[in-house]
Scaffold this motif. Structure first.
Motif, PDB file in Angstrom:
ATOM      1  N   THR A 242       1.377   3.672  -2.406  1.00  0.00           N
ATOM      2  CA  THR A 242       1.719   2.685  -1.000  1.00  0.00           C
ATOM      3  C   THR A 242       0.609   2.162  -0.125  1.00  0.00           C
ATOM      4  O   THR A 242       0.326   1.404   0.351  1.00  0.00           O
ATOM      5  N   ALA A 243      -0.353   3.106   0.289  1.00  0.00           N
ATOM      6  CA  ALA A 243      -1.574   3.345   0.741  1.00  0.00           C
ATOM      7  C   ALA A 243      -2.185   2.556   0.117  1.00  0.00           C
ATOM      8  O   ALA A 243      -3.165   1.922   0.542  1.00  0.00           O
ATOM      9  N   ALA A 244      -2.463   2.111  -1.024  1.00  0.00           N
ATOM     10  CA  ALA A 244      -2.973   1.471  -1.628  1.00  0.00           C
ATOM     11  C   ALA A 244      -2.725  -0.154  -1.663  1.00  0.00           C
ATOM     12  O   ALA A 244      -3.982  -1.026  -1.928  1.00  0.00           O
ATOM     13  N   ARG A 245      -1.904  -0.250  -0.800  1.00  0.00           N
ATOM     14  CA  ARG A 245      -1.609  -1.506  -0.610  1.00  0.00           C
ATOM     15  C   ARG A 245      -1.009  -2.488  -1.713  1.00  0.00           C
ATOM     16  O   ARG A 245      -1.820  -3.460  -2.151  1.00  0.00           O
ATOM     17  N   PRO A 246      -0.205  -2.481  -2.770  1.00  0.00           N
ATOM     18  CA  PRO A 246       0.287  -2.641  -4.153  1.00  0.00           C
ATOM     19  C   PRO A 246      -0.149  -3.766  -3.811  1.00  0.00           C
ATOM     20  O   PRO A 246       0.211  -4.898  -5.047  1.00  0.00           O
ATOM     21  N   GLY A 247       1.036  -5.055  -3.255  1.00  0.00           N
ATOM     22  CA  GLY A 247       1.504  -5.485  -2.414  1.00  0.00           C
ATOM     23  C   GLY A 247       2.888  -5.529  -3.071  1.00  0.00           C
ATOM     24  O   GLY A 247       3.414  -5.398  -2.697  1.00  0.00           O
ATOM     25  N   GLY A 248       3.770  -6.677  -2.362  1.00  0.00           N
ATOM     26  CA  GLY A 248       5.447  -7.068  -1.856  1.00  0.00           C
ATOM     27  C   GLY A 248       5.394  -6.700  -2.815  1.00  0.00           C
ATOM     28  O   GLY A 248       6.818  -5.692  -2.655  1.00  0.00           O
ATOM     29  N   ARG A 249       6.214  -6.525  -4.080  1.00  0.00           N
ATOM     30  CA  ARG A 249       6.600  -6.741  -5.075  1.00  0.00           C
ATOM     31  C   ARG A 249       6.021  -5.444  -5.980  1.00  0.00           C
ATOM     32  O   ARG A 249       7.875  -4.780  -6.161  1.00  0.00           O
ATOM     33  N   ALA A 250       5.632  -4.036  -6.021  1.00  0.00           N
ATOM     34  CA  ALA A 250       5.510  -3.411  -6.143  1.00  0.00           C
ATOM     35  C   ALA A 250       5.780  -2.431  -4.916  1.00  0.00           C
ATOM     36  O   ALA A 250       7.064  -1.621  -4.629  1.00  0.00           O
ATOM     37  N   LEU A 251       5.735  -2.573  -3.391  1.00  0.00           N
ATOM     38  CA  LEU A 251       6.506  -1.729  -2.613  1.00  0.00           C
ATOM     39  C   LEU A 251       7.986  -2.347  -2.342  1.00  0.00           C
ATOM     40  O   LEU A 251       9.034  -1.713  -2.388  1.00  0.00           O
ATOM     41  N   ARG A 252       8.773  -3.124  -3.277  1.00  0.00           N
ATOM     42  CA  ARG A 252      10.409  -4.086  -3.230  1.00  0.00           C
ATOM     43  C   ARG A 252      10.745  -2.515  -4.040  1.00  0.00           C
ATOM     44  O   ARG A 252      11.344  -2.468  -3.222  1.00  0.00           O
ATOM     45  N   GLU A 253      10.144  -3.035  -5.331  1.00  0.00           N
ATOM     46  CA  GLU A 253      10.261  -1.681  -5.907  1.00  0.00           C
ATOM     47  C   GLU A 253      10.598   0.150  -6.074  1.00  0.00           C
ATOM     48  O   GLU A 253      11.565   0.761  -5.794  1.00  0.00           O
ATOM     49  N   LEU A 254       9.613   0.318  -4.960  1.00  0.00           N
ATOM     50  CA  LEU A 254       9.049   1.219  -4.267  1.00  0.00           C
ATOM     51  C   LEU A 254      10.164   1.609  -3.413  1.00  0.00           C
ATOM     52  O   LEU A 254      10.906   2.983  -2.964  1.00  0.00           O
ATOM     53  N   ALA A 255      10.438   1.192  -2.573  1.00  0.00           N
ATOM     54  CA  ALA A 255      11.701   0.509  -1.552  1.00  0.00           C
ATOM     55  C   ALA A 255      12.793   0.800  -2.938  1.00  0.00           C
ATOM     56  O   ALA A 255      13.825   1.771  -2.079  1.00  0.00           O
TER      57      ALA A 255
END
Length: 243
Positions: A220-233
Motif C-alpha cells: 500500500t505504501a508503494a502506491r500500487p495503483g487503484g486495482r491493487a488497492l481494491r484487491e487489498l481492501a
C-alpha cells in the motif's frame, strides 16, 4: 483469447497443419482454439491431436505463434512436454521465441506468460489421469517466480488454487518481496505489477497472515495503483483510499 500476430503487417493466420489441429473441432467444423482445447478432453480426443502438436512445439523453425498455441494445448492436457516447455520458458523469459506474439487489450503488453498460467491452472483435472501432478506444480512454481518480472494481470489467479499455493509458499513470498521493492524504486512498469502483487498477497494470507499483513502495508505504501488497492481492501475490509 487475445490476438496472436505473426508479424506487424496484419492479423495472424494459422498454417494448414495448425488449422487442422486447433482451429477445427472434432466434427470437422471451424472452431476457436480454446474450444477445441477444452473439447479435446472429452473421450480422450486430445490423444488424437497430441502427436501433431508435439511436432509443432518441437520444430524450432515453426511459426512462434503456432508453437505458443501448441504449448498451451499440451499444457492444458497435462502433457509432460507442455510442462517441460513452460519450465524452459520460465528459466529464460526474455529469450522465449514466442514473446510478443500475443498482447493483452488493456496495456498492449505481452501476455504469453499469462496464457501459460491459464493452461497450467486448467490442467488440474487431468494430472491424475496422466500422472503429471508433480510436473504441474513445478511449472506453476516457476511461473509464480516470474510474477515480479513479466505481465500476468488477472491470469495469475489461475496459479493460485489451494494446491499450488501450498506448494509454492517460498516462491510467492520471495516474488512479493522482490516485486514490492521494484515498485518502490519508481521504475516505470508498463503493466499492472501492483495488481499481481496484491493477488499474491491475498494468496499469502491463507498460509502466513502476519507476513501478508506486513506485505499489505508495504505494498500500500508503494502506491500500487487503484486495482491493487481494491484487491487489498477486499481482503482486509479497509478502504483502498485510507492513508
Amino acid at each position: 483469447m487475445d490476438d496472436l500476430v505473426a508479424d506487424t503487417t496484419g492479423r495472424w493466420q494459422p498454417n494448414p497443419q495448425l488449422r487442422a489441429l486447433l482451429h477445427t473441432d472434432f466434427s470437422g467444423n471451424q472452431a476457436d482454439p480454446d474450444d477445441v482445447i477444452a473439447d479435446a478432453l472429452d473421450d480422450g480426443g486430445y490423444l488424437e491431436r497430441t502427436p501433431g502438436l508435439t511436432a509443432i512445439l518441437q520444430d524450432h523453425t515453426a511459426d512462434p505463434a503456432a508453437r505458443l498455441l501448441a504449448c498451451r494445448a499440451l499444457t492444458s492436457w497435462a502433457d509432460p512436454l507442455g510442462y517441460a516447455t513452460v519450465l524452459q520458458a520460465a528459466a529464460a523469459p526474455d529469450d522465449v521465441v514466442w514473446r510478443g506474439q500475443s498482447a493483452d487489450r488493456f496495456f498492449g503488453q505481452d501476455d504469453t506468460f499469462g496464457q501459460l498460467g491459464d493452461a497450467v491452472g486448467a490442467s488440474r483435472d487431468m494430472v491424475d489421469e496422466r500422472g503429471t501432478a508433480e510436473p504441474r506444480l513445478a511449472a506453476a512454481r516457476a511461473l509464480l517466480s516470474l510474477a515480479d518480472r513479466v505481465q500476468f494481470d488477472r491470469h495469475i489467479t489461475s496459479l493460485l488454487s489451494a494446491d499450488i499455493v501450498e506448494a509454492a509458499r517460498d516462491e510467492i513470498s520471495a516474488t512479493l518481496e522482490r516485486g514490492i521493492t521494484r515498485l518502490t524504486t519508481g521504475e516505470r512498469i508498463p503493466y499492472d505489477l501492483g495488481l499481481q502483487l496484491a493477488l499474491l498477497t491475498r494468496a499469502m494470507r491463507t498460509y502466513a497472515e502476519p507476513g501478508a499483513n506486513d506485505a499489505t502495508a508495504r505494498l500500500t505504501a508503494a502506491r500500487p495503483g487503484g486495482r491493487a488497492l481494491r484487491e487489498l481492501a477486499d481482503t482486509t475490509g479497509d478502504s483502498p483510499w485510507n492513508g
